[in-house]
Design an enzyme around this catalytic site. Sequence first.
Site, short mmCIF file in Angstrom:
data_model
loop_
_atom_site.label_atom_id
_atom_site.label_comp_id
_atom_site.label_asym_id
_atom_site.label_seq_id
_atom_site.Cartn_x
_atom_site.Cartn_y
_atom_site.Cartn_z
N LYS A 177 0.85 -1.19 0.00
CA LYS A 177 0.00 0.00 0.00
C LYS A 177 0.89 1.24 0.00
O LYS A 177 1.81 1.36 0.80
CB LYS A 177 -0.92 -0.01 1.23
CG LYS A 177 -2.05 0.99 1.16
CD LYS A 177 -3.08 0.73 2.27
CE LYS A 177 -4.27 1.67 2.13
NZ LYS A 177 -5.31 1.39 3.13
N GLU B 123 -19.87 -5.60 10.30
CA GLU B 123 -20.81 -4.84 11.11
C GLU B 123 -21.87 -5.74 11.75
O GLU B 123 -22.26 -5.52 12.90
CB GLU B 123 -21.49 -3.76 10.26
CG GLU B 123 -20.57 -2.66 9.78
CD GLU B 123 -19.82 -2.99 8.50
OE1 GLU B 123 -19.02 -2.15 8.05
OE2 GLU B 123 -20.05 -4.09 7.94
N ARG C 288 -25.82 -2.11 7.28
CA ARG C 288 -25.49 -3.50 6.99
C ARG C 288 -25.83 -4.42 8.16
O ARG C 288 -25.82 -5.64 8.01
CB ARG C 288 -24.01 -3.61 6.65
CG ARG C 288 -23.52 -2.55 5.67
CD ARG C 288 -22.12 -2.78 5.19
NE ARG C 288 -22.11 -3.62 4.02
CZ ARG C 288 -21.01 -4.08 3.43
NH1 ARG C 288 -19.84 -3.79 3.90
NH2 ARG C 288 -21.10 -4.84 2.36
#
Length: 713
Positions: free
Chosen positions: A317, A403, A431
């Site tokens: 990254k 979640e 969600r």
Amino acid sequence: SNVGLVGVGPLHAENLSGPPYSGPSSKPLLDSIKDPSDMNMLSIRELKQLSNELRWEVIEAVSKTGGHLSSSLGVIELTVALHYVFDMPIDQIIWDVSHQCYPHKMLTGRKDLFPGLRQSGGISGFCKRKESKYDSFGAGHSSTSISVAQGMSIAKAMLNKRTNNCIAVIGDGAITGGMAYEAMNSAGYLKNRMIVVLNDNGQVSLPTGTPSAGGTVPASQLSAYTSNLLVSKPFQDFRDFAKSFNRLLPDDVQQMNKRIDEYARGIVSGGTLFEELGFYYVGPIDGHDLDNMVPILEKLRDSESTKPVLLHVKTIKGQGYPPAEAASDKMHGVGKFDVGTGVQQKKKASAPSLTSVFANSLIDAATEDRAIVGITAAMPGGTGMDIFGRRFPKRTFDVGIAEQHAVTMAAGMACEGLKPFVAIYSTFMQRAYDQVIHDVAIQNLPVRLIMDRAGVVGNDGPTHHGCYDLAYMGAIPNLIIMAPSDEIELKNMIKTCADFDDGPTVLRYPRGNGYGAEKLQELFGYELENGEVPAHGVPLPIGKGRIIRRPGGFAANGTANNNRGRSRDDRVAILSFGTRLHESLIAAKEVEDADPSIGVTVADARFMKPLDIDLIRQIVDEHSVLITVEEGSIGGFGDHVLHFLAKDGAMDDGNLKFRPMVLPDELFEAGTQQEQYDAAGLNHEHIAELIQQLTTKKIKVPMPTAEFVEEKL
């Protein structure tokens, strides 16, 4: 820096040895790419040069606008390889969560549109189907790509389309979401032709490394598993891959021997988990090495097998930009910054962010109560749980992008006497809706649901706005729902949640900063001791609002003027819930300044459930106009007030004008929060204009004539 990895390409004239950093002075290959097909005749060496030019174009473009930087830098070579090998838009590439799509957008004809990235009227920071035929699927919430790719693959097969190449690019953070596992289980079982590219960069949470009950490692056992693959096995090159490729074509092998053979291969390769899910595992391979990545992708493209493939790609990254590689959050989401140094341009805030107020208030409460714990779903930085985690690492739980699991785990904790605070963005709490109903509300468990980023959020656009929580939470019995108007109220409500053990509580607050002591006194009429914001919150009475302003001035400090609004017909009330209170107060003063006969009262509801019905009745008795204001969709606070008024008979005699001000029934594209408030009609000018309309003319509803009714019948 890892710029020496194979496949990064020649460094040309740019300086990566230390600041100031700089890229190539010209980008001839990138400038020649107007469409992915323009890449078809490039050599591998030219693809490496293109990758280098593309990397610096992303860095320079994002430095001027802000946006998601490091995730895009990590997939430069992967993006180039995918567009070189596959034929979009006939072939489908689905980016998950699609914040890494900047290089993809630049290669598909949108490079010159990047000055408008994430701005009003500009291009989105995520993939968006209506923006380009090359954006296969819109995204902004994670873990959807494998399901989408499977659906597209099934459709292509059933419709007898000439080619069936569907590629899901999913990060090691997104793959922690349960939906990804559901899709892999289904794809392996149904044997749908598709390629899942697992982009593994070891960055599961934002930021990864926050102290928590799991330590400082990425919040995912799958991440630990894939990391072990990378450590235990060298990168696979094309020759290694070619030797085992015939395993994709097992029709001439007896089924039992095939399973034994694949299991043995799994032990060697480390891909047993994915193989057991029905995938052909390839990897790990270096995601910055075009020499091997391109031929492997070509081989997978040309295979006639219908077995799903998981290609495990290791990337870095922030690759190729040392400031991003060195930053704790890898410069994931950035504001405008200086390319030479990586230093971001950040305005000095006059008051702390509401997120930090929440985190420090929770620390305050947890210091007194050892039962308090914090839960986040891969967003410790965004929700303030990184602050809480540094103080209470063993009481901080990062569950990854999960979640649903976060809410139900909190329910289990509550059963045993803990006091869980589940901090999730409003948009992501959507969600876990079934879990809020089934696992929390029905059982009336004291779970504290803390929803940051409630309301409009600015540049991330419609996938991230928290517009709907009041509507979807308001429909659920047993919930206490509250929203603060400022940072003092936020502190009070955190304390209220901590002290309330008789059922679940919901607290929503917006993206942004507090006001600071001076503005709190000026805007809201607070009388602060020593002119300072209180250090600690105090619990509020459940379901009780407050009157902030009477006609003529603030209720608390005696500036109200009894000469204004002497009759009920000349009195207007604004009942605000949450973030629009300061705009309501400004509007009240503007209206009174413009018309000396009108008196405007402003009240802060504080709670949507339960409503303060005594306050509402008092307002209706004393005022002829009532306006509710909220930063939420239709179906929220205003509708609850209207429902109560209708059932209470307050509107039966026609002596009350009621108007709810909410976010309109539309999607708000990227822009600043101020632009979005203007578009929604929720600023003080809009409130004042509505008051003037309601107080300067009678609202006449035309009644149909007998002739009109007869004609229609």
